[in-house]
Design a protein around this motif. Sequence first.
Motif, PDB file in Angstrom:
ATOM      1  N   ARG A 115      -1.250  63.277   1.903  1.00 27.93           N
ATOM      2  CA  ARG A 115      -1.738  62.575   3.096  1.00 27.93           C
ATOM      3  C   ARG A 115      -0.853  61.369   3.364  1.00 27.93           C
ATOM      4  NH1 ARG A 115      -8.263  62.305   1.850  1.00 27.93           N
ATOM      5  NH2 ARG A 115      -8.504  64.543   1.514  1.00 27.93           N
ATOM      6  N   GLY A 122      -4.871  52.867  -5.765  1.00 33.67           N
ATOM      7  CA  GLY A 122      -5.837  53.968  -5.688  1.00 33.67           C
ATOM      8  C   GLY A 122      -5.703  54.832  -4.445  1.00 33.67           C
ATOM      9  N   ARG A 123      -4.682  54.572  -3.628  1.00 34.08           N
ATOM     10  CA  ARG A 123      -4.484  55.371  -2.406  1.00 34.08           C
ATOM     11  C   ARG A 123      -3.016  55.766  -2.320  1.00 34.08           C
ATOM     12  NH1 ARG A 123      -7.559  56.685   1.638  1.00 34.08           N
ATOM     13  NH2 ARG A 123      -9.321  55.517   0.829  1.00 34.08           N
ATOM     14  N   PHE A 127      -1.437  62.923  -4.178  1.00 35.57           N
ATOM     15  CA  PHE A 127      -2.340  62.714  -5.301  1.00 35.57           C
ATOM     16  C   PHE A 127      -2.909  64.078  -5.679  1.00 35.57           C
ATOM     17  CE2 PHE A 127      -6.278  63.037  -2.771  1.00 35.57           C
ATOM     18  CZ  PHE A 127      -5.786  62.811  -1.497  1.00 35.57           C
ATOM     19  N   ARG A 260     -18.385  60.259   5.613  1.00 43.73           N
ATOM     20  CA  ARG A 260     -17.228  61.015   5.146  1.00 43.73           C
ATOM     21  C   ARG A 260     -16.234  61.267   6.284  1.00 43.73           C
ATOM     22  NH1 ARG A 260     -16.042  61.460   0.913  1.00 43.73           N
ATOM     23  NH2 ARG A 260     -15.436  63.620   0.780  1.00 43.73           N
ATOM     24  N   ALA A 282     -14.977  55.162  -4.801  1.00 44.40           N
ATOM     25  CA  ALA A 282     -15.434  56.552  -4.793  1.00 44.40           C
ATOM     26  C   ALA A 282     -14.488  57.376  -5.655  1.00 44.40           C
ATOM     27  CB  ALA A 282     -15.447  57.103  -3.376  1.00 44.40           C
ATOM     28  N   CYS A 284     -15.283  60.570  -6.299  1.00 44.71           N
ATOM     29  CA  CYS A 284     -15.313  61.908  -5.706  1.00 44.71           C
ATOM     30  C   CYS A 284     -16.255  61.948  -4.522  1.00 44.71           C
ATOM     31  CB  CYS A 284     -15.685  62.960  -6.739  1.00 44.71           C
ATOM     32  SG  CYS A 284     -17.420  63.330  -6.865  1.00 44.71           S
ATOM     33  N   GLY A 285     -16.081  62.953  -3.696  1.00 46.16           N
ATOM     34  CA  GLY A 285     -16.930  63.073  -2.522  1.00 46.16           C
ATOM     35  C   GLY A 285     -17.072  64.520  -2.116  1.00 46.16           C
ATOM     36  N   ARG A 312      -7.386  58.500  -9.311  1.00 47.92           N
ATOM     37  CA  ARG A 312      -8.422  57.465  -9.311  1.00 47.92           C
ATOM     38  C   ARG A 312      -9.286  57.557 -10.569  1.00 47.92           C
ATOM     39  NH1 ARG A 312     -10.966  56.734  -3.417  1.00 47.92           N
ATOM     40  NH2 ARG A 312      -8.841  56.680  -2.621  1.00 47.92           N
TER      41      ARG A 312
END
Length: 423
Positions: A115, A122-123, A127, A260, A282, A284-285, A312
Amino acid sequence: MAKQKFQSPKGVKDILPEDQKYLQRIQEVFSHIALRYGFDRLDLPVFEETALYQRGVGETTDIVEKEMYTFLDRSETSMTLRPEFTAGVLRSFVQHGMASLTKPVKLWSTGPIFRYERPQAGRYRQFHQLNAEALGELDPVLDLEIMSIAWDLYDALNFKGLSFQINSIGCPKCRPGYLDTLKAYYKKHFDTICDDCKNRIDRNPLRLLDCKNNGCQQIIQNAPMISEHLCEECNDHFTKVKLYLDTLSRPYAINPRLVRGLDYYTKTVFEVWADGIGSQNAVCGGGRYDGLVELLGGQPTPGVGFAAGIERMIFAMQQQKIEVPELQTPEIYFVSIPDAKVQIIKWIQALRSQKIPALMAMGDRSFKAQFREANRRNVKTVIVIGDEELKTQTATVKNMQTSDQQQIPFSSLMTHLVKKEYY
Ligand code: AMP
């Protein structure tokens, strides 16, 4: 030619040897848990036709609007590096006629995700995710199962401070009415909201609740909540999900602002949050997506799934000081004079074929330097072959923990090492 040094691209991270023990532990624990819940592994290509994601993830999502790595291949077909798993899993489900299998069809996957995001802690832009999808069942027990896999994963890894954030975002029957109310409310506050939110009102109103802009927080706090607009079916579904979570004593918070980032969700959405990983808390989602298989050309098939970000998780494990087993280090190390190498490469080969990790010093270095290396590598046993040992055909075997030494004839060395009699 001028010397040039390369760096990894912005937002892209190597998973270095020192972090591999976390990665392996996570993958190992997840594959066992997935098996326990009756999931089969599905491996997917890292790129698909762009249209799949446009349709599957949604034209107005951040991912499709600004985050995809899209390119034309040599036959001018638009391809995109996988920005999430679900669309690909469902494409495969439809393509391979999995609808005829016993339902629910349960599939798990893992691999890199791409992405084009603004990199920060963490971004990243590449990943890795662990992903699970369960297809063909409306029963809210399946929502619980998906949430439970996520829970069991973090629990088995000894995560502390875990909680579920859950919400229901309704279905095509009740959501449009709610969105009208939400839009009307936002139009009243049009002058105070950020430019992104001004755009979202008509393009993707649910995401208004997800805005991180400080100026919009008060508006979000007072916004109408979807829980008051759910139809009977969605309400009933959500009530059962909560009941099942209570039954298993899972801590959760109802978060009416959890929507989300992907368009396809219906009814249940959730995230797992873990303490100590800062603003990107977060780990996970996931959620339910009852209309998505049909949208991607299959028969109407409900589904529910989740994705967990591996980087993460690694970061959170390090922050929470979670211990993980060290990867296997070499047990045996040969320190020798160069003349012994012909003999040693044969022994090393024999040990490795017995699954015993063994190494030998390279080059022509002093015994002191070779021992230093053995120490750095944390080996358990050093076998010394010097001039004297070669002459007498007897190895010196040193236990590195106790410093005990023994003389063992070459002829019986392998038998004793394989039986682990010296270490
Ligand atoms: P999503 O597919 O956006 O629902 O994300 C699922 C999980 O993937 C998140 O909870 C994160 O753990 C992880 N994740 C999402 N985006 C990123 C990113 N850019 N970098 C690292 N991890 C991410």
